[in-house]
Design a protein around this motif. Structure first.
Motif, PDB file in Angstrom:
ATOM      1  N   LYS A  37       0.743  -1.283   0.040  1.00 42.87           N
ATOM      2  CA  LYS A  37       0.098  -0.121   0.006  1.00 42.87           C
ATOM      3  C   LYS A  37       0.955   1.015   0.169  1.00 42.87           C
ATOM      4  CE  LYS A  37      -4.281   1.752   1.998  1.00 42.87           C
ATOM      5  NZ  LYS A  37      -5.368   1.474   3.085  1.00 42.87           N
ATOM      6  N   VAL A  38       0.600   2.185  -0.920  1.00 41.27           N
ATOM      7  CA  VAL A  38       0.990   3.471  -0.891  1.00 41.27           C
ATOM      8  C   VAL A  38      -0.065   4.376  -0.635  1.00 41.27           C
ATOM      9  CG1 VAL A  38       2.532   5.023  -2.479  1.00 41.27           C
ATOM     10  CG2 VAL A  38       2.970   2.562  -2.337  1.00 41.27           C
ATOM     11  N   GLY A  39      -0.074   5.307   0.243  1.00 40.34           N
ATOM     12  CA  GLY A  39      -0.985   6.329   0.311  1.00 40.34           C
ATOM     13  C   GLY A  39      -2.245   5.447   0.441  1.00 40.34           C
ATOM     14  N   ASN A  40      -3.271   5.943  -0.201  1.00 44.08           N
ATOM     15  CA  ASN A  40      -4.848   5.182  -0.234  1.00 44.08           C
ATOM     16  C   ASN A  40      -4.862   4.331  -1.237  1.00 44.08           C
ATOM     17  OD1 ASN A  40      -5.301   6.897   1.933  1.00 44.08           O
ATOM     18  ND2 ASN A  40      -6.223   8.620   0.494  1.00 44.08           N
ATOM     19  N   THR A  41      -3.796   3.722  -1.948  1.00 46.15           N
ATOM     20  CA  THR A  41      -3.861   2.745  -3.024  1.00 46.15           C
ATOM     21  C   THR A  41      -2.972   1.700  -2.812  1.00 46.15           C
ATOM     22  OG1 THR A  41      -3.993   4.743  -4.831  1.00 46.15           O
ATOM     23  CG2 THR A  41      -3.408   2.344  -5.387  1.00 46.15           C
ATOM     24  N   THR A  42      -3.702   0.383  -2.725  1.00 47.69           N
ATOM     25  CA  THR A  42      -3.270  -0.639  -2.778  1.00 47.69           C
ATOM     26  C   THR A  42      -2.720  -1.312  -4.300  1.00 47.69           C
ATOM     27  OG1 THR A  42      -4.476  -1.276  -0.746  1.00 47.69           O
ATOM     28  CG2 THR A  42      -3.408  -3.238  -2.054  1.00 47.69           C
ATOM     29  N   PHE A  43      -1.433  -1.854  -4.209  1.00 51.88           N
ATOM     30  CA  PHE A  43      -1.155  -2.268  -5.347  1.00 51.88           C
ATOM     31  C   PHE A  43      -0.680  -3.870  -5.427  1.00 51.88           C
ATOM     32  CE2 PHE A  43       0.313   1.957  -5.176  1.00 51.88           C
ATOM     33  CZ  PHE A  43       0.115   2.568  -6.429  1.00 51.88           C
ATOM     34  N   ALA A  44      -1.195  -4.575  -6.330  1.00 53.71           N
ATOM     35  CA  ALA A  44      -1.188  -5.906  -6.310  1.00 53.71           C
ATOM     36  C   ALA A  44      -0.737  -6.508  -7.519  1.00 53.71           C
ATOM     37  CB  ALA A  44      -2.387  -6.733  -5.792  1.00 53.71           C
ATOM     38  N   TYR A  45       0.008  -7.747  -7.842  1.00 49.50           N
ATOM     39  CA  TYR A  45      -0.107  -8.287  -9.219  1.00 49.50           C
ATOM     40  C   TYR A  45      -0.193  -9.957  -9.219  1.00 49.50           C
ATOM     41  CZ  TYR A  45       4.475  -9.917  -7.295  1.00 49.50           C
ATOM     42  OH  TYR A  45       5.355 -10.592  -6.549  1.00 49.50           O
ATOM     43  N   THR A  46      -0.559 -10.462 -10.238  1.00 49.20           N
ATOM     44  CA  THR A  46      -0.701 -11.886 -10.418  1.00 49.20           C
ATOM     45  C   THR A  46      -0.429 -12.156 -11.835  1.00 49.20           C
ATOM     46  OG1 THR A  46      -2.354 -13.502 -10.196  1.00 49.20           O
ATOM     47  CG2 THR A  46      -3.251 -11.703 -10.986  1.00 49.20           C
ATOM     48  N   GLY A  47      -0.548 -13.528 -12.207  1.00 52.56           N
ATOM     49  CA  GLY A  47      -0.240 -14.005 -13.575  1.00 52.56           C
ATOM     50  C   GLY A  47       0.085 -15.444 -13.834  1.00 52.56           C
ATOM     51  N   TYR A  48       0.631 -15.554 -14.755  1.00 58.46           N
ATOM     52  CA  TYR A  48       1.394 -17.010 -14.759  1.00 58.46           C
ATOM     53  C   TYR A  48       2.564 -17.152 -15.676  1.00 58.46           C
ATOM     54  CZ  TYR A  48      -1.637 -17.563 -18.905  1.00 58.46           C
ATOM     55  OH  TYR A  48      -2.301 -17.531 -20.301  1.00 58.46           O
ATOM     56  N   VAL A  49       3.240 -18.177 -15.486  1.00 56.33           N
ATOM     57  CA  VAL A  49       4.468 -18.373 -16.354  1.00 56.33           C
ATOM     58  C   VAL A  49       4.060 -19.634 -17.181  1.00 56.33           C
ATOM     59  CG1 VAL A  49       6.950 -18.887 -16.861  1.00 56.33           C
ATOM     60  CG2 VAL A  49       6.206 -17.380 -14.910  1.00 56.33           C
ATOM     61  N   LYS A  50       4.137 -19.649 -18.334  1.00 55.75           N
ATOM     62  CA  LYS A  50       3.771 -21.117 -18.990  1.00 55.75           C
ATOM     63  C   LYS A  50       4.820 -21.274 -20.310  1.00 55.75           C
ATOM     64  CE  LYS A  50      -0.147 -23.068 -21.934  1.00 55.75           C
ATOM     65  NZ  LYS A  50      -1.278 -22.796 -22.598  1.00 55.75           N
ATOM     66  N   LEU A  51       5.139 -22.545 -20.296  1.00 53.74           N
ATOM     67  CA  LEU A  51       5.901 -23.180 -21.420  1.00 53.74           C
ATOM     68  C   LEU A  51       5.098 -24.267 -22.220  1.00 53.74           C
ATOM     69  CD1 LEU A  51       8.425 -23.569 -22.875  1.00 53.74           C
ATOM     70  CD2 LEU A  51       8.882 -25.538 -21.368  1.00 53.74           C
ATOM     71  N   ASP A  52       4.793 -23.875 -23.823  1.00 55.08           N
ATOM     72  CA  ASP A  52       4.334 -24.854 -24.455  1.00 55.08           C
ATOM     73  C   ASP A  52       4.992 -25.438 -25.545  1.00 55.08           C
ATOM     74  OD1 ASP A  52       1.866 -24.090 -23.759  1.00 55.08           O
ATOM     75  OD2 ASP A  52       1.802 -21.973 -24.764  1.00 55.08           O
ATOM     76  N   ALA A  53       5.092 -26.926 -25.609  1.00 54.08           N
ATOM     77  CA  ALA A  53       5.845 -27.606 -26.422  1.00 54.08           C
ATOM     78  C   ALA A  53       4.781 -28.117 -27.448  1.00 54.08           C
ATOM     79  CB  ALA A  53       6.485 -28.651 -25.812  1.00 54.08           C
ATOM     80  N   ILE A  54       4.890 -27.650 -28.627  1.00 55.74           N
ATOM     81  CA  ILE A  54       3.740 -28.037 -29.704  1.00 55.74           C
ATOM     82  C   ILE A  54       4.354 -28.710 -30.922  1.00 55.74           C
ATOM     83  CG2 ILE A  54       2.145 -27.134 -31.083  1.00 55.74           C
ATOM     84  CD1 ILE A  54       2.142 -24.369 -29.488  1.00 55.74           C
ATOM     85  N   SER A  55       3.809 -29.716 -31.381  1.00 53.75           N
ATOM     86  CA  SER A  55       4.226 -30.483 -32.617  1.00 53.75           C
ATOM     87  C   SER A  55       2.924 -30.507 -33.420  1.00 53.75           C
ATOM     88  CB  SER A  55       5.005 -31.831 -32.360  1.00 53.75           C
ATOM     89  OG  SER A  55       5.226 -32.492 -33.381  1.00 53.75           O
ATOM     90  N   GLN A  56       3.042 -30.091 -34.706  1.00 53.23           N
ATOM     91  CA  GLN A  56       1.633 -29.855 -35.599  1.00 53.23           C
ATOM     92  C   GLN A  56       2.161 -30.198 -37.174  1.00 53.23           C
ATOM     93  OE1 GLN A  56      -0.224 -26.232 -34.950  1.00 53.23           O
ATOM     94  NE2 GLN A  56       1.595 -25.252 -34.769  1.00 53.23           N
ATOM     95  N   ARG A  57       0.912 -30.533 -37.663  1.00 57.02           N
ATOM     96  CA  ARG A  57       1.087 -31.027 -39.411  1.00 57.02           C
ATOM     97  C   ARG A  57       0.022 -30.197 -39.847  1.00 57.02           C
ATOM     98  NH1 ARG A  57      -1.202 -34.370 -42.125  1.00 57.02           N
ATOM     99  NH2 ARG A  57       0.095 -34.478 -43.758  1.00 57.02           N
ATOM    100  N   PHE A  58       0.138 -29.664 -41.051  1.00 56.77           N
ATOM    101  CA  PHE A  58      -0.874 -28.951 -41.883  1.00 56.77           C
ATOM    102  C   PHE A  58      -1.078 -29.762 -43.249  1.00 56.77           C
ATOM    103  CE2 PHE A  58       0.694 -25.830 -39.236  1.00 56.77           C
ATOM    104  CZ  PHE A  58      -0.357 -25.228 -38.742  1.00 56.77           C
ATOM    105  N   SER A  59      -2.137 -30.141 -43.390  1.00 52.74           N
ATOM    106  CA  SER A  59      -2.569 -31.010 -44.507  1.00 52.74           C
ATOM    107  C   SER A  59      -2.191 -30.201 -46.353  1.00 52.74           C
ATOM    108  CB  SER A  59      -3.913 -31.662 -44.548  1.00 52.74           C
ATOM    109  OG  SER A  59      -4.934 -30.879 -44.726  1.00 52.74           O
TER     110      SER A  59
END
Length: 462
Positions: free
Chosen positions: A101-123
């Motif tokens: 909190k700074v003065g009258n304001t509360t600061f917060a954060y959230t989120g995520y970390v994500k790793l994707d491993a993708i293998s795909q083919r197109f016809s």
């Protein structure tokens, strides 16, 4: 024993004793009265002393009770805090409104970390490594007509997300909050040879004051809570309303009314996409949300004014009304499972559906706009095998009623996909999963192309 009863018994006992020891009655009357008076005074003194002792005892008991109540209150507060901390550990998103909190304001954060491993083919053709098709499903861009590709494999952390929030104390009668959300999808960046650096992009940025929202967020026409539990960025993309844009929204209970950014997209006579940029009336959306022990449901309606001017095609100015309805929800099945769905239909909704599979309207020979009718939907069932293991099976479908004499037969007629996954959460903030997806796109001339994709993802929410 009550004091009055004690006094009577003592007086009676003393009187009896005096009578037994007395001489003739007439000679002893004065002596008896004097003794009774003295004894009665002694009894009253004794009673006063007992009353004083009883008062002290009552005060001590009151002090003890007050101390015990204080200890119990502290114990209950400590227990509540322990339960609150346990809940935050179990669900990291519950602390989003807390921070420093700074003065009258509360600061917060959230989120995520994500790793994707993708293998795909197109016809229907190969896809460059820099294409967004390598990151998630974009139905309207599935290649058609080319040689089949092999399975191409990519690793990416681009979906990693950061959310920054504020909450300012402006008194008990009002609330003032803000949110900024960033990720790294669909942006320029480094190469896969050396750096894999990507430029952050703005996903959401808005202010809320009481019932009002000002800024960029999910379209009111979209029910984000109905999206399936998938590893792909969206999952059931062909049948999904998906749009983020600037708006002003008013919310009162389950009712939401918004004016949102307009943007008309036209299919030219050559089949290409044209963005006139001549809109002068915002998209108007109304939505009502229902919720209960059975789950949640939303019903939304949209009205749009599609518009072009003479400098777009040289055919003069024109406008056309566009509209649509969408029903979406998440229904509980048994104690833990759920069924999620969405059904949408309307005229001139192109850019709102499936990442803009088709455009909003076509242009006829007279230079008039002809809105394109579409309908779409998806269904997704999520099943919990155990506390740590769950699966989702889902499918979606999209269909456009293109005026092919105005758009050519090389535009998308329909698209669909299906997926199944298995997701494991060894601890609550961490998930590891594997997902298989098949998707297909068909043109008005009957040609089609498909993709097959296997995706393994690891995600940590904070």
């Amino acid at each position: 024993m009550p004091h009055r009863l004690i006094r009577k018994e003592l007086r009676a006992a003393l009187l009896c004793a005096t009578c037994l020891a007395a001489s003739p009655v007439a000679a002893q009357d004065a002596t008896v009265d004097e003794r009774l008076d003295r004894l009665e005074a002694l009894v009253e003194g004794l009673i006063e002393r007992l009353d004083a002792q009883q008062g002290t005892l009552n005060e001590q008991q009151a002090e003890t009770a007050a101390a015990a109540e204080a200890v119990m209150a502290e114990t209950r507060a400590l227990q509540a805090r322990q339960e609150q901390l346990a809940a935050q550990i179990a669900d990291p998103t519950t602390h989003e409104g807390r921070g420093f909190k700074v003065g009258n304001t509360t600061f917060a954060y959230t989120g995520y970390v994500k790793l994707d491993a993708i293998s795909q083919r197109f016809s229907g053709g190969d896809v460059p490594s820099s294409s967004i098709l390598r990151d998630f499903l974009v139905p309207g861009a599935i290649p058609i007509g080319g040689d089949p590709s092999g399975f191409d494999t990519d690793f990416s952390a681009r979906q990693t997300r950061f959310i920054f929030k504020t909450e300012t104390d402006v008194g008990a009668e009002h609330s003032l909050n803000s949110l900024i959300e960033l990720d790294f999808m669909v942006t320029d960046g480094g190469n896969e040879r050396v750096s894999n650096s990507f430029v952050p992009r703005l996903r959401q940025a808005y202010i809320t004051y009481d019932n009002w929202l000002f800024g960029q967020t999910w379209s009111t026409f979209q029910n984000v809570g109905a999206l399936p539990d998938s590893l792909d960025f969206i999952g059931t993309t062909p049948g999904t309303v998906f749009d983020r844009q600037p708006m002003v929204r008013y919310t009162n209970g389950g009712l939401q009314i918004a004016v949102e950014q307009p943007e008309t997209e036209i299919t030219s006579p050559a089949g290409t996409r044209v963005l006139p940029g001549d809109d002068n009336i915002p998209d108007i959306i109304a939505r009502y949300n229902f919720a209960g022990d059975w789950g949640s449901l939303s019903a939304a309606g949209i009205y749009r004014n599609l518009r072009i001017t003479d400098d777009d095609f040289g055919t003069g100015s024109d406008s056309a009304a566009a509209y649509g309805l969408s029903l979406a929800g998440k229904l509980k099945v048994g104690s833990r499972d759920d069924f999620r769905f969405m059904a949408t239909a309307g005229d001139g909704l192109g850019r709102y559906i499936g990442l803009n599979i088709v455009n909003d309207a076509a242009l006829d020979p007279d230079g008039d706009l002809d809105p394109i009718f579409t309908y779409s939907g998806f269904g997704a069932y999520r099943h919990f095998w155990s506390d740590k293991l769950r699966s989702t099976v889902a499918a979606s479908y999209f269909k456009a009623d293109n005026p092919i004499l105005l758009t050519t037969d090389q535009v998308t007629d329909e698209s669909w996909n299906a997926l199944a996954n298995l997701i494991w959460s060894p601890v609550d903030p961490l998930t590891i999963g594997i997902e298989y997806m098949y998707a297909e796109r068909t043109l008005e001339d009957g040609q089609s192309g498909n993709l097959q994709k296997v995706q393994i993802s690891t995600q940590y929410k904070f």
